[in-house]
Design a protein around this motif. Sequence first.
Motif, PDB file in Angstrom:
ATOM      1  N   ASP A 481      -6.696  -2.467  14.898  1.00  0.00           N
ATOM      2  CA  ASP A 481      -5.917  -2.009  13.749  1.00  0.00           C
ATOM      3  C   ASP A 481      -4.668  -1.231  14.158  1.00  0.00           C
ATOM      4  OD1 ASP A 481      -5.446  -1.903  11.028  1.00  0.00           O
ATOM      5  OD2 ASP A 481      -6.507  -0.010  10.762  1.00  0.00           O
ATOM      6  N   ALA A 482      -3.944  -1.765  15.139  1.00  0.00           N
ATOM      7  CA  ALA A 482      -2.741  -1.073  15.612  1.00  0.00           C
ATOM      8  C   ALA A 482      -1.567  -1.239  14.653  1.00  0.00           C
ATOM      9  CB  ALA A 482      -2.360  -1.586  16.997  1.00  0.00           C
ATOM     10  N   THR A 483      -1.510  -2.367  13.954  1.00  0.00           N
ATOM     11  CA  THR A 483      -0.381  -2.624  13.053  1.00  0.00           C
ATOM     12  C   THR A 483      -0.785  -2.664  11.586  1.00  0.00           C
ATOM     13  OG1 THR A 483      -0.639  -5.035  13.111  1.00  0.00           O
ATOM     14  CG2 THR A 483       0.706  -4.030  14.848  1.00  0.00           C
ATOM     15  N   GLY A 484      -2.044  -2.899  11.313  1.00  0.00           N
ATOM     16  CA  GLY A 484      -2.481  -3.076   9.927  1.00  0.00           C
ATOM     17  C   GLY A 484      -2.258  -4.473   9.401  1.00  0.00           C
ATOM     18  N   ASP A 485      -1.681  -5.371  10.208  1.00  0.00           N
ATOM     19  CA  ASP A 485      -1.338  -6.703   9.725  1.00  0.00           C
ATOM     20  C   ASP A 485      -2.553  -7.554   9.383  1.00  0.00           C
ATOM     21  OD1 ASP A 485       1.262  -6.000  10.050  1.00  0.00           O
ATOM     22  OD2 ASP A 485       1.666  -7.293  11.763  1.00  0.00           O
ATOM     23  N   ALA A 486      -3.725  -7.197   9.920  1.00  0.00           N
ATOM     24  CA  ALA A 486      -4.933  -7.965   9.618  1.00  0.00           C
ATOM     25  C   ALA A 486      -5.589  -7.502   8.320  1.00  0.00           C
ATOM     26  CB  ALA A 486      -5.938  -7.865  10.770  1.00  0.00           C
ATOM     27  N   GLY A 487      -5.032  -6.488   7.687  1.00  0.00           N
ATOM     28  CA  GLY A 487      -5.604  -5.978   6.445  1.00  0.00           C
ATOM     29  C   GLY A 487      -5.335  -6.893   5.269  1.00  0.00           C
ATOM     30  N   GLN A 488      -6.054  -6.648   4.178  1.00  0.00           N
ATOM     31  CA  GLN A 488      -5.862  -7.368   2.933  1.00  0.00           C
ATOM     32  C   GLN A 488      -5.303  -6.388   1.908  1.00  0.00           C
ATOM     33  OE1 GLN A 488      -9.473 -10.179   2.290  1.00  0.00           O
ATOM     34  NE2 GLN A 488     -10.237  -8.469   3.501  1.00  0.00           N
ATOM     35  N   PHE A 489      -4.224  -6.798   1.224  1.00  0.00           N
ATOM     36  CA  PHE A 489      -3.505  -5.877   0.357  1.00  0.00           C
ATOM     37  C   PHE A 489      -3.354  -6.454  -1.043  1.00  0.00           C
ATOM     38  CE2 PHE A 489      -2.189  -5.184   4.727  1.00  0.00           C
ATOM     39  CZ  PHE A 489      -2.352  -3.809   4.850  1.00  0.00           C
ATOM     40  N   GLY A 490      -3.328  -5.560  -2.010  1.00  0.00           N
ATOM     41  CA  GLY A 490      -3.182  -5.993  -3.390  1.00  0.00           C
ATOM     42  C   GLY A 490      -3.018  -4.806  -4.315  1.00  0.00           C
ATOM     43  N   ILE A 491      -3.492  -4.966  -5.544  1.00  0.00           N
ATOM     44  CA  ILE A 491      -3.282  -3.949  -6.568  1.00  0.00           C
ATOM     45  C   ILE A 491      -4.617  -3.615  -7.238  1.00  0.00           C
ATOM     46  CG2 ILE A 491      -2.809  -5.452  -8.545  1.00  0.00           C
ATOM     47  CD1 ILE A 491      -0.474  -2.624  -7.619  1.00  0.00           C
ATOM     48  N   LEU A 492      -4.928  -2.321  -7.349  1.00  0.00           N
ATOM     49  CA  LEU A 492      -6.121  -1.885  -8.079  1.00  0.00           C
ATOM     50  C   LEU A 492      -5.778  -1.862  -9.563  1.00  0.00           C
ATOM     51  CD1 LEU A 492      -9.052  -0.853  -7.971  1.00  0.00           C
ATOM     52  CD2 LEU A 492      -8.119   1.465  -7.795  1.00  0.00           C
ATOM     53  N   ILE A 493      -6.446  -2.712 -10.332  1.00  0.00           N
ATOM     54  CA  ILE A 493      -6.144  -2.881 -11.754  1.00  0.00           C
ATOM     55  C   ILE A 493      -6.904  -1.880 -12.605  1.00  0.00           C
ATOM     56  CG2 ILE A 493      -6.252  -4.507 -13.684  1.00  0.00           C
ATOM     57  CD1 ILE A 493      -6.159  -6.763 -11.574  1.00  0.00           C
ATOM     58  N   ARG A 494      -8.176  -1.648 -12.247  1.00  0.00           N
ATOM     59  CA  ARG A 494      -9.026  -0.801 -13.081  1.00  0.00           C
ATOM     60  C   ARG A 494     -10.056  -0.099 -12.212  1.00  0.00           C
ATOM     61  NH1 ARG A 494     -13.877  -1.614 -15.098  1.00  0.00           N
ATOM     62  NH2 ARG A 494     -13.882  -3.790 -14.422  1.00  0.00           N
ATOM     63  N   MET A 495     -10.416   1.145 -12.585  1.00  0.00           N
ATOM     64  CA  MET A 495     -11.457   1.913 -11.906  1.00  0.00           C
ATOM     65  C   MET A 495     -12.152   2.766 -12.953  1.00  0.00           C
ATOM     66  SD  MET A 495     -11.142   4.598  -8.728  1.00  0.00           S
ATOM     67  CE  MET A 495     -10.165   5.753  -9.679  1.00  0.00           C
ATOM     68  N   ARG A 580       3.666  -7.544 -16.619  1.00  0.00           N
ATOM     69  CA  ARG A 580       4.089  -7.864 -17.982  1.00  0.00           C
ATOM     70  C   ARG A 580       2.875  -7.816 -18.906  1.00  0.00           C
ATOM     71  NH1 ARG A 580       5.868 -12.514 -15.302  1.00  0.00           N
ATOM     72  NH2 ARG A 580       4.475 -13.777 -16.595  1.00  0.00           N
ATOM     73  N   ASP A 581       3.072  -7.252 -20.073  1.00  0.00           N
ATOM     74  CA  ASP A 581       2.002  -7.215 -21.080  1.00  0.00           C
ATOM     75  C   ASP A 581       0.716  -6.628 -20.505  1.00  0.00           C
ATOM     76  OD1 ASP A 581       3.750  -8.504 -22.875  1.00  0.00           O
ATOM     77  OD2 ASP A 581       3.137 -10.467 -22.123  1.00  0.00           O
ATOM     78  N   ARG A 582       0.880  -5.591 -19.696  1.00  0.00           N
ATOM     79  CA  ARG A 582      -0.239  -4.878 -19.083  1.00  0.00           C
ATOM     80  C   ARG A 582      -1.079  -5.764 -18.149  1.00  0.00           C
ATOM     81  NH1 ARG A 582      -2.612  -0.910 -23.894  1.00  0.00           N
ATOM     82  NH2 ARG A 582      -0.604   0.075 -24.393  1.00  0.00           N
ATOM     83  N   GLN A 583      -0.444  -6.770 -17.610  1.00  0.00           N
ATOM     84  CA  GLN A 583      -1.122  -7.648 -16.658  1.00  0.00           C
ATOM     85  C   GLN A 583      -0.238  -7.853 -15.433  1.00  0.00           C
ATOM     86  OE1 GLN A 583      -3.420 -11.133 -18.155  1.00  0.00           O
ATOM     87  NE2 GLN A 583      -2.364 -10.723 -20.088  1.00  0.00           N
ATOM     88  N   ARG A 612       4.184  -1.046   7.060  1.00  0.00           N
ATOM     89  CA  ARG A 612       5.099  -1.958   6.384  1.00  0.00           C
ATOM     90  C   ARG A 612       4.925  -1.807   4.868  1.00  0.00           C
ATOM     91  NH1 ARG A 612       7.037  -2.215  10.738  1.00  0.00           N
ATOM     92  NH2 ARG A 612       7.543  -4.059  12.003  1.00  0.00           N
ATOM     93  N   ILE A 613       5.925  -2.248   4.116  1.00  0.00           N
ATOM     94  CA  ILE A 613       5.750  -2.398   2.678  1.00  0.00           C
ATOM     95  C   ILE A 613       4.839  -3.600   2.481  1.00  0.00           C
ATOM     96  CG2 ILE A 613       6.849  -2.995   0.496  1.00  0.00           C
ATOM     97  CD1 ILE A 613       7.503  -0.193   1.222  1.00  0.00           C
ATOM     98  N   ARG A 614       3.647  -3.357   1.933  1.00  0.00           N
ATOM     99  CA  ARG A 614       2.646  -4.417   1.809  1.00  0.00           C
ATOM    100  C   ARG A 614       2.581  -5.010   0.405  1.00  0.00           C
ATOM    101  NH1 ARG A 614       1.288  -5.463   7.157  1.00  0.00           N
ATOM    102  NH2 ARG A 614       0.957  -3.488   8.266  1.00  0.00           N
ATOM    103  N   VAL A 615       2.934  -4.212  -0.589  1.00  0.00           N
ATOM    104  CA  VAL A 615       2.838  -4.650  -1.986  1.00  0.00           C
ATOM    105  C   VAL A 615       4.116  -4.236  -2.710  1.00  0.00           C
ATOM    106  CG1 VAL A 615       1.558  -4.453  -4.159  1.00  0.00           C
ATOM    107  CG2 VAL A 615       0.320  -4.404  -1.976  1.00  0.00           C
ATOM    108  N   ILE A 616       4.638  -5.113  -3.551  1.00  0.00           N
ATOM    109  CA  ILE A 616       5.775  -4.789  -4.411  1.00  0.00           C
ATOM    110  C   ILE A 616       5.413  -5.176  -5.837  1.00  0.00           C
ATOM    111  CG2 ILE A 616       8.145  -5.390  -5.025  1.00  0.00           C
ATOM    112  CD1 ILE A 616       8.765  -5.657  -2.067  1.00  0.00           C
ATOM    113  N   VAL A 617       5.631  -4.246  -6.758  1.00  0.00           N
ATOM    114  CA  VAL A 617       5.391  -4.498  -8.186  1.00  0.00           C
ATOM    115  C   VAL A 617       6.730  -4.435  -8.904  1.00  0.00           C
ATOM    116  CG1 VAL A 617       4.256  -3.689 -10.284  1.00  0.00           C
ATOM    117  CG2 VAL A 617       3.042  -3.595  -8.102  1.00  0.00           C
ATOM    118  N   ALA A 618       7.017  -5.464  -9.674  1.00  0.00           N
ATOM    119  CA  ALA A 618       8.275  -5.545 -10.436  1.00  0.00           C
ATOM    120  C   ALA A 618       7.975  -5.377 -11.919  1.00  0.00           C
ATOM    121  CB  ALA A 618       8.947  -6.888 -10.183  1.00  0.00           C
ATOM    122  N   ARG A 619       8.771  -4.525 -12.573  1.00  0.00           N
ATOM    123  CA  ARG A 619       8.581  -4.267 -14.010  1.00  0.00           C
ATOM    124  C   ARG A 619       9.885  -4.527 -14.759  1.00  0.00           C
ATOM    125  NH1 ARG A 619       3.985  -0.766 -14.849  1.00  0.00           N
ATOM    126  NH2 ARG A 619       3.075  -0.153 -12.851  1.00  0.00           N
TER     127      ARG A 619
END
Length: 619
Positions: A481-495, A580-583, A612-619
Motif C-alpha cells: 500500500d505504498a501508493t494506494g493505487d490498488a484501493g477501491q474508491f467511490g462515494i458513501l451514499i447512506r449510513m 442530480r436529483d439526490r442521486q 491522488r484525487i480518487r473521486v470527483i463529484v460534479a453538481r
Amino acid sequence: MKRRILTGLLACCLSLSLALPGFAAGAIPSPGEVSQVVTALGVLDGGSGGDLELSRNVTRAEFITMALKASPNGDQVGEASTSPYPDVPYTHWAAGYVEAAVAAGLVTAYSDGTFRPDNPITLAEGATIALGLLGYTAEDYSGAYPTPQLALYRSKGLDQGVSAQRASDSLTRQDAMYLFYNLMTADTREGSVYVSQLGYSLNAAGELDLVGLINGEMEGPLVASGDWRSSIPFSLEGVTVNRNGTISNLGAIQENDVIYWNQSMRTLWVSSEKVMGIIQSLEPSASSPTSVQVLGRTYEIESAQAALALSDLGTYGVGDTVTLLLGRSGGVAAVAGPSAVKNELCGVVTETQRSTYDDGHGGTYTADMVTILATDGSTYQYQWTANYLEAGDPVGVSFDAGGSVTLTHLSSSGLSGTVSQDGTRVGDRRFADGAEILDVTGSSAVKIFPSRLAGLNLTRDNVTYYSLNGSGEIDRLILNDATGDAGQFGILIRMDDTGDDWSSLYSYEYDLGGSVYTLPASTTRFPVSLGGIRVVGDPADPDRLYSLNEVKADGVSGSTLRAGSRSYTISDQVVVYEYRDRQYFPSTLDRVQELGLSLTGWYDRPENQGGRIRVIVAR
C-alpha cells in the motif's frame, strides 16, 4: 500492401505509443500525424534509416510508385515484363509500377514518347494522377489542361496541406504525403469514400478509423524465440519498439514475447502478457477451438498456430498446464508449456480455491489451486498442496527442469529510503531497466512503474519484498500500500445507526464506479461520513472503510485539480459522478468539464505519500 484485417485486433484499443486522434475531413493535421497514416498504408517509405526526406522534391517514378501503393491492388505489383518507355527499361527499379500505371490509364508519355522518371513531378501531374485513382478520366474534363483538373483537385479537398500552388510547381515528398492522405477521405467519381476501396472506413464524423487502419496494416503475430529477428522482413536498425504500450528498444524483447510489425512505419509492437494455468475447457470443441478457458477466464484464440496447438491435432488439451502467450488484443497468439515463464517468479496471491476440473477423458478431478499476480503483470495459476498461503500473501515461484512448481512464502525485506524525483533509485539502490513493481492492498494488487514512486519515502512497512539483478539493481519489488493505487474508491451514499439501547448496528450503502453495495446490520462502526470513501477488501463484505479528504475545486487542467493556491494530481483511474436529483450517476471528467459543473474532489493521502484525487463529484 496487404488489404486484410488481422483477426481479433480491430475491436481492441490500440496499445501504441502514438496516441492517435481521428482527423476530420477538412482539418489540416501536422506532418507527423499525417505520416503515421501514409506510412502505415505503405504509401511512403523512409528507407532503411526511416528518414522520410519530406523536404526534397519527389520524382515522377517515386510518385507513380506511391500512387500504385495507395491503390486497392498496390501490393500485387510485380516486376515489369516489358520496358514501358524508352527511358524506363524493364530493369529500372520502378518499371513494374510504371507499367501497372500505364495499364490503369494513370499516366501517359510526353510528346517525345519518354516518361522522364527522374524529373520532379509537378502539381498538375500529381493532381491528375490522384484524380485518376478516384476514377476520373480525360472524358470528365472540359477545357485546356490542367485548368479543369486543378479545379476538381481543389473542390475535392486534395489540396489541404499541400504547399505547391501553381500547376508547374514541383511537389515535395511532404506535398505528396498530404495529397495521398487527403485522397483517403475524398469521394470517388461513383460517390464512395476512397479509403473504403482499401478495406477501411470513416466514422460518423468523417474521420479516418486509424485504429482499424493501422491494425489492418500490421503483420504478425510472431513469437520471439531463437533467431526471431531474421523472420522480420526488413532491417531492424533504428526501428521503433513499443512494448506493452511503452516506448522501448530491441534489447528489451524477451523470449516468448509476441511481436507485430509494420514495415513502412518501421515499428514493432510487442506484448509480454502471459497466463499460466490448467486448460479448463475448449470451445466450441477440441477439434476446432476458437476459445480456451484458463483461470476461470475465457480467451479468444487469435492465430492459426495457437488454434492448432490447442486442438485434438496439437500438443495440449483439457487438463494440461500451459502458458498462453497473449497478443495485443488479449487473445491467444501462441501456446507454450509451463517452462515458457521465467525460471523464477514472484508476486502476490490473489485467490485460493478448491475446484473440480474436467480431466479431458470423460472424468473429473478436484484440486486446490492458487492464483498469483506476478510482478511482470501476468496472472498464473498452479495446483496448490500447501495450506499456509492465503490471498494477499507475497509468494515466490520456482520451476525445476521438468516443469514442477514450488511455491514459497516470501519474507519481509529490509529496504527503505526516499525514491529520487526522477524515479530511478530508492536511496542508494538503482532501479533496473524494466523493473517490475507490484503495490498490494489487502488481496488486491496493481502493477506500477518506478516513475509512480518518484519522491515517495518508502519505509520498511511499505516494502514487502525486493530482489536484485547481477548489477545490484532492484529488478522486482512488492510494496504494501505504498501508493494506494490498488484501493477501491467511490462515494458513501447512506449510513444509518439501526441499533437499540443495548447494542448498535450500522448499515452502509456505497457506490464504487457505478456498482452499488449495501452492508446491512454491521456491528462495526467504520470511521466514515457521507462523501468520498476508500473500500479495502471484498466490496460486498469489506475489511475496512475509510473517508477521503474533501477539497472544493476551482478548476481542472489536464491531470491537475486546482483548489485555492494548491494543486492536486488526479488519479488515472479517478471515479467521477454527477449528482442530480439526490442521486449519483457515473460520469467522465471530460463531460463534467464541458457541462461547466461545480466540482468537489476527494483525495486519500498527501501527495508525497502517493496520494491522488480518487473521486470527483460534479453538481
